[in-house]
Design a protein around this motif. Structure first.
Motif, PDB file in Angstrom:
ATOM      1  N   ALA A 155       0.739  -1.212   0.363  1.00  0.00           N
ATOM      2  CA  ALA A 155      -0.030   0.184  -0.414  1.00  0.00           C
ATOM      3  C   ALA A 155       1.302   1.273  -0.003  1.00  0.00           C
ATOM      4  CB  ALA A 155      -0.954   0.043   1.059  1.00  0.00           C
ATOM      5  N   LYS A 156       2.267   1.486   0.777  1.00  0.00           N
ATOM      6  CA  LYS A 156       2.973   2.207   1.094  1.00  0.00           C
ATOM      7  C   LYS A 156       3.977   2.509  -0.038  1.00  0.00           C
ATOM      8  CE  LYS A 156       6.710   4.340   3.595  1.00  0.00           C
ATOM      9  NZ  LYS A 156       7.302   4.060   4.945  1.00  0.00           N
TER      10      LYS A 156
ATOM     11  N   GLU B 159       1.329   3.548  -3.082  1.00  0.00           N
ATOM     12  CA  GLU B 159       0.874   5.414  -2.701  1.00  0.00           C
ATOM     13  C   GLU B 159       2.101   6.000  -3.652  1.00  0.00           C
ATOM     14  OE1 GLU B 159       0.726   8.169   1.031  1.00  0.00           O
ATOM     15  OE2 GLU B 159      -0.247   6.094   1.016  1.00  0.00           O
ATOM     16  N   ARG B 160       3.375   5.515  -2.755  1.00  0.00           N
ATOM     17  CA  ARG B 160       3.959   6.767  -3.020  1.00  0.00           C
ATOM     18  C   ARG B 160       4.662   6.581  -5.419  1.00  0.00           C
ATOM     19  NH1 ARG B 160       9.843   7.145  -0.097  1.00  0.00           N
ATOM     20  NH2 ARG B 160      10.909   8.912  -1.441  1.00  0.00           N
TER      21      ARG B 160
ATOM     22  N   HIS C  43      -1.860   1.234  -7.655  1.00  0.00           N
ATOM     23  CA  HIS C  43      -2.341   0.754  -6.445  1.00  0.00           C
ATOM     24  C   HIS C  43      -2.178  -0.275  -6.218  1.00  0.00           C
ATOM     25  CE1 HIS C  43      -5.778  -2.092  -4.516  1.00  0.00           C
ATOM     26  NE2 HIS C  43      -6.687  -0.870  -4.784  1.00  0.00           N
ATOM     27  N   GLU C  44      -2.465  -0.506  -4.621  1.00  0.00           N
ATOM     28  CA  GLU C  44      -1.114  -1.937  -4.041  1.00  0.00           C
ATOM     29  C   GLU C  44      -1.151  -2.995  -4.689  1.00  0.00           C
ATOM     30  OE1 GLU C  44      -2.850  -3.224   0.061  1.00  0.00           O
ATOM     31  OE2 GLU C  44      -4.385  -1.369  -0.082  1.00  0.00           O
TER      32      GLU C  44
END
Length: 91
Positions: free
Chosen positions: A61-62, A65-66, A70-71
């Motif tokens: 997820a992180k 986002e970076r 999508h994760e």
């Protein structure tokens, strides 16, 4: 093939971020860029980078986002590259 040394990786980041304009590169530099970013090489490097981030306790997820994805996409990119079956069939 161009080795993905730290210098090459730094140059690739600068090209991708727009710090270096592709139009200003010479022919040898363009061939080196094309060689270093071939899908099989770039895909393997992406896989290795994402696995290392995940090993350092970064969640997908992180990471997603970076990277602006999508994760699930980040997780999929972290899987080992699959064999190109088109090459096998043509031989």
């Amino acid at each position: 093939m161009a080795d993905l040394t730290p210098e090459v990786m730094h140059a690739l980041v600068r090209v991708m971020s727009g710090d270096i304009r592709i139009e200003e590169l010479g022919e040898d530099e363009l061939y080196a860029l094309a060689e270093a970013t071939r899908p099989d090489v770039a895909r393997s490097t992406l896989h290795r980078a994402l696995v290392e981030l995940n090993n350092r306790d970064h969640t997908f997820a992180k990471i997603g986002e970076r990277l602006g994805v999508h994760e699930a996409t980040a997780s999929r990119w972290a899987r080992p590259p699959a064999e190109d079956r088109r090459r096998r069939r043509s031989e």
